[in-house]
Design a protein around this motif. Structure first.
Motif, PDB file in Angstrom:
ATOM      1  N   ALA A 290     -14.637   3.501  -9.550  1.00 26.54           N
ATOM      2  CA  ALA A 290     -15.358   4.614  -8.949  1.00 26.54           C
ATOM      3  C   ALA A 290     -16.203   4.147  -7.766  1.00 26.54           C
ATOM      4  O   ALA A 290     -16.195   4.761  -6.690  1.00 26.54           O
ATOM      5  CB  ALA A 290     -16.239   5.289  -9.996  1.00 26.54           C
ATOM      6  N   GLU A 291     -16.915   3.052  -7.962  1.00 25.82           N
ATOM      7  CA  GLU A 291     -17.795   2.545  -6.910  1.00 25.82           C
ATOM      8  C   GLU A 291     -17.007   2.120  -5.667  1.00 25.82           C
ATOM      9  O   GLU A 291     -17.419   2.380  -4.537  1.00 25.82           O
ATOM     10  CB  GLU A 291     -18.600   1.360  -7.449  1.00 25.82           C
ATOM     11  N   HIS A 292     -15.866   1.465  -5.876  1.00 28.79           N
ATOM     12  CA  HIS A 292     -15.123   0.902  -4.749  1.00 28.79           C
ATOM     13  C   HIS A 292     -14.112   1.863  -4.134  1.00 28.79           C
ATOM     14  O   HIS A 292     -13.605   1.610  -3.039  1.00 28.79           O
ATOM     15  CB  HIS A 292     -14.418  -0.375  -5.186  1.00 28.79           C
ATOM     16  N   SER A 293     -13.826   2.964  -4.820  1.00 29.82           N
ATOM     17  CA  SER A 293     -12.901   3.944  -4.259  1.00 29.82           C
ATOM     18  C   SER A 293     -13.618   5.131  -3.634  1.00 29.82           C
ATOM     19  O   SER A 293     -13.030   5.875  -2.837  1.00 29.82           O
ATOM     20  CB  SER A 293     -11.946   4.457  -5.348  1.00 29.82           C
ATOM     21  N   GLY A 294     -14.882   5.314  -4.034  1.00 22.55           N
ATOM     22  CA  GLY A 294     -15.607   6.488  -3.560  1.00 22.55           C
ATOM     23  C   GLY A 294     -15.246   7.747  -4.311  1.00 22.55           C
ATOM     24  O   GLY A 294     -15.631   8.851  -3.910  1.00 22.55           O
TER      25      GLY A 294
ATOM     26  N   LEU B  95      -4.278   1.825 -14.210  1.00 18.76           N
ATOM     27  CA  LEU B  95      -3.394   0.680 -14.013  1.00 18.76           C
ATOM     28  C   LEU B  95      -1.937   1.128 -13.930  1.00 18.76           C
ATOM     29  O   LEU B  95      -1.175   0.674 -13.063  1.00 18.76           O
ATOM     30  CB  LEU B  95      -3.569  -0.306 -15.167  1.00 18.76           C
ATOM     31  N   VAL B  96      -1.544   2.029 -14.825  1.00 18.52           N
ATOM     32  CA  VAL B  96      -0.167   2.523 -14.836  1.00 18.52           C
ATOM     33  C   VAL B  96       0.154   3.245 -13.532  1.00 18.52           C
ATOM     34  O   VAL B  96       1.227   3.065 -12.947  1.00 18.52           O
ATOM     35  CB  VAL B  96       0.057   3.455 -16.041  1.00 18.52           C
ATOM     36  N   ASP B  97      -0.775   4.049 -13.043  1.00 21.50           N
ATOM     37  CA  ASP B  97      -0.530   4.779 -11.802  1.00 21.50           C
ATOM     38  C   ASP B  97      -0.428   3.824 -10.620  1.00 21.50           C
ATOM     39  O   ASP B  97       0.386   4.043  -9.711  1.00 21.50           O
ATOM     40  CB  ASP B  97      -1.641   5.790 -11.550  1.00 21.50           C
ATOM     41  N   ALA B  98      -1.232   2.766 -10.622  1.00 22.64           N
ATOM     42  CA  ALA B  98      -1.141   1.777  -9.548  1.00 22.64           C
ATOM     43  C   ALA B  98       0.231   1.114  -9.552  1.00 22.64           C
ATOM     44  O   ALA B  98       0.809   0.845  -8.486  1.00 22.64           O
ATOM     45  CB  ALA B  98      -2.245   0.730  -9.706  1.00 22.64           C
TER      46      ALA B  98
ATOM     47  N   ARG C 259      -6.061   3.393  -6.028  1.00 24.06           N
ATOM     48  CA  ARG C 259      -5.152   2.265  -6.248  1.00 24.06           C
ATOM     49  C   ARG C 259      -5.689   1.002  -5.585  1.00 24.06           C
ATOM     50  O   ARG C 259      -5.658  -0.080  -6.168  1.00 24.06           O
ATOM     51  CB  ARG C 259      -3.764   2.587  -5.689  1.00 24.06           C
ATOM     52  N   ASP C 260      -6.199   1.127  -4.365  1.00 22.62           N
ATOM     53  CA  ASP C 260      -6.748  -0.045  -3.685  1.00 22.62           C
ATOM     54  C   ASP C 260      -7.922  -0.628  -4.466  1.00 22.62           C
ATOM     55  O   ASP C 260      -8.084  -1.852  -4.548  1.00 22.62           O
ATOM     56  CB  ASP C 260      -7.189   0.329  -2.269  1.00 22.62           C
ATOM     57  N   ALA C 261      -8.740   0.233  -5.039  1.00 19.73           N
ATOM     58  CA  ALA C 261      -9.877  -0.235  -5.824  1.00 19.73           C
ATOM     59  C   ALA C 261      -9.400  -0.949  -7.083  1.00 19.73           C
ATOM     60  O   ALA C 261      -9.972  -1.969  -7.490  1.00 19.73           O
ATOM     61  CB  ALA C 261     -10.789   0.934  -6.184  1.00 19.73           C
TER      62      ALA C 261
ATOM     63  N   ARG D 236       0.835  -1.195   0.000  1.00 21.29           N
ATOM     64  CA  ARG D 236       0.000   0.000   0.000  1.00 21.29           C
ATOM     65  C   ARG D 236       0.871   1.247   0.000  1.00 21.29           C
ATOM     66  O   ARG D 236       1.892   1.293   0.659  1.00 21.29           O
ATOM     67  CB  ARG D 236      -0.894   0.017   1.245  1.00 21.29           C
ATOM     68  N   PRO D 237       0.477   2.281  -0.732  1.00 24.33           N
ATOM     69  CA  PRO D 237       1.258   3.514  -0.737  1.00 24.33           C
ATOM     70  C   PRO D 237       1.139   4.232   0.597  1.00 24.33           C
ATOM     71  O   PRO D 237       0.170   4.065   1.316  1.00 24.33           O
ATOM     72  CB  PRO D 237       0.613   4.327  -1.860  1.00 24.33           C
ATOM     73  N   GLY D 238       2.121   5.019   0.942  1.00 24.11           N
ATOM     74  CA  GLY D 238       2.076   5.729   2.211  1.00 24.11           C
ATOM     75  C   GLY D 238       2.783   7.051   2.098  1.00 24.11           C
ATOM     76  O   GLY D 238       3.034   7.571   1.023  1.00 24.11           O
ATOM     77  N   GLY D 239       3.133   7.624   3.247  1.00 20.93           N
ATOM     78  CA  GLY D 239       3.848   8.879   3.265  1.00 20.93           C
ATOM     79  C   GLY D 239       3.009  10.006   2.703  1.00 20.93           C
ATOM     80  O   GLY D 239       1.893  10.273   3.150  1.00 20.93           O
ATOM     81  N   ARG D 240       3.539  10.635   1.665  1.00 19.42           N
ATOM     82  CA  ARG D 240       2.914  11.826   1.094  1.00 19.42           C
ATOM     83  C   ARG D 240       1.872  11.487   0.031  1.00 19.42           C
ATOM     84  O   ARG D 240       1.268  12.382  -0.568  1.00 19.42           O
ATOM     85  CB  ARG D 240       4.006  12.716   0.488  1.00 19.42           C
ATOM     86  N   THR D 241       1.667  10.217  -0.224  1.00 22.10           N
ATOM     87  CA  THR D 241       0.691   9.827  -1.244  1.00 22.10           C
ATOM     88  C   THR D 241      -0.694  10.313  -0.860  1.00 22.10           C
ATOM     89  O   THR D 241      -1.143  10.103   0.250  1.00 22.10           O
ATOM     90  CB  THR D 241       0.671   8.301  -1.410  1.00 22.10           C
ATOM     91  N   ALA D 242      -1.364  10.925  -1.775  1.00 27.37           N
ATOM     92  CA  ALA D 242      -2.691  11.482  -1.502  1.00 27.37           C
ATOM     93  C   ALA D 242      -3.671  10.374  -1.152  1.00 27.37           C
ATOM     94  O   ALA D 242      -3.623   9.274  -1.694  1.00 27.37           O
ATOM     95  CB  ALA D 242      -3.191  12.259  -2.719  1.00 27.37           C
ATOM     96  N   ARG D 243      -4.580  10.695  -0.226  1.00 22.83           N
ATOM     97  CA  ARG D 243      -5.574   9.717   0.211  1.00 22.83           C
ATOM     98  C   ARG D 243      -6.442   9.239  -0.955  1.00 22.83           C
ATOM     99  O   ARG D 243      -6.761   8.060  -1.069  1.00 22.83           O
ATOM    100  CB  ARG D 243      -6.454  10.325   1.303  1.00 22.83           C
ATOM    101  N   THR D 244      -6.773  10.157  -1.820  1.00 22.42           N
ATOM    102  CA  THR D 244      -7.606   9.780  -2.966  1.00 22.42           C
ATOM    103  C   THR D 244      -6.869   8.811  -3.872  1.00 22.42           C
ATOM    104  O   THR D 244      -7.442   7.810  -4.324  1.00 22.42           O
ATOM    105  CB  THR D 244      -8.004  11.024  -3.766  1.00 22.42           C
ATOM    106  N   ARG D 245      -5.615   9.106  -4.142  1.00 18.83           N
ATOM    107  CA  ARG D 245      -4.820   8.235  -5.014  1.00 18.83           C
ATOM    108  C   ARG D 245      -4.689   6.839  -4.413  1.00 18.83           C
ATOM    109  O   ARG D 245      -4.770   5.835  -5.117  1.00 18.83           O
ATOM    110  CB  ARG D 245      -3.443   8.857  -5.230  1.00 18.83           C
ATOM    111  N   ALA D 246      -4.514   6.768  -3.086  1.00 23.71           N
ATOM    112  CA  ALA D 246      -4.405   5.479  -2.423  1.00 23.71           C
ATOM    113  C   ALA D 246      -5.712   4.704  -2.520  1.00 23.71           C
ATOM    114  O   ALA D 246      -5.728   3.491  -2.748  1.00 23.71           O
ATOM    115  CB  ALA D 246      -4.011   5.675  -0.964  1.00 23.71           C
TER     116      ALA D 246
END
Length: 219
Positions: free
Chosen positions: A57-61, A78-81, A36-38, A23-33
């Motif tokens: 969209a549905e699973h990330s909010g 996919l590339v960003d993940a 990515r999880d979705a 899972r991303p952490g640190g300065r990674t934006a909450r939305t981006r995380a």
């Protein structure tokens, strides 16, 4: 280790060559995380062909229009993940010997794919690379970065006079993990501890024989 063939004793392994498992952490934006999880959840549940922006969209909010505006399309997601997968703090093992480092690396790699649930997303990433050029490029960049980090293994071995200073670190590490990936993704054969050790030991023997030594004269 001095050729005794013992399996390295470690805490639960940090994934080495399994993209999408951290899972991303640190300065990674909450939305981006969240996005990515979705993406990871969708890959694990449905695979790349059936993953949709609507699912993410549905699973990330995160609203679908935001996803399209920031990531463009499913390939962009996919590339960003995969980019986020390379932003972790993973470092190659440091056991005090080249043999130990290579064996630990091999065991960590194999362990990353042992649990079907944990392996589903990284396996889907690899499969997606065969269907999307952008995914293939991102996966290539992920592995290139991982191989670059593994250069420390060779640097330490050279300083201990275990290897020639002209040894190609990337070629050595690829030789360690290639037999494992062949069984995991091509032949679908089982991967056990003995096979993992054999993969590391074969690469070690080749390195000591100069197989991965570059042709250029050393300074």
């Amino acid at each position: 280790m001095n050729g005794q063939g013992t399996t390295p004793e470690t805490d639960p392994p940090t994934p080495a060559f399994a993209p999408g498992t951290r899972r991303p952490g640190g300065r990674t934006a909450r939305t981006r995380a969240a996005v990515r999880d979705a993406v990871l959840t969708g890959l694990a549940e449905h695979g790349y062909p059936d993953l949709t922006v609507e699912y993410v969209a549905e699973h990330s909010g995160v609203h679908k229009t935001t996803l399209y505006r920031r990531w463009g399309n499913l390939e962009g997601l996919l590339v960003d993940a995969l980019d986020l997968a390379g932003e972790d703090s993973w470092a190659p093992p440091d056991t005090g010997s080249l043999e130990g480092d290579l064996r630990a690396l091999a065991h960590t790699t194999a362990a990353s794919f042992e649990d079907p649930a944990a392996a589903a997303a990284p396996t889907a990433f690899i499969a997606a690379a065969f269907q999307s050029e952008r995914a293939a490029e991102a996966l290539n960049a992920f592995y290139a970065e991982r191989f670059a980090r593994c250069g420390a293994i060779v640097e330490r071995a050279v300083s201990r006079h275990e290897l020639d200073g002209r040894t190609d670190a990337g070629a050595l590490v690829r030789a360690v993990v290639a037999p494992l990936f062949l069984r995991l993704f091509i032949t679908r054969e089982p991967v056990d501890g003995a096979l993992v050790d054999q993969s590391a030991d074969a690469a070690l023997a080749a390195a000591r024989a100069g197989v991965f030594t570059t042709r250029a004269e050393s300074a």
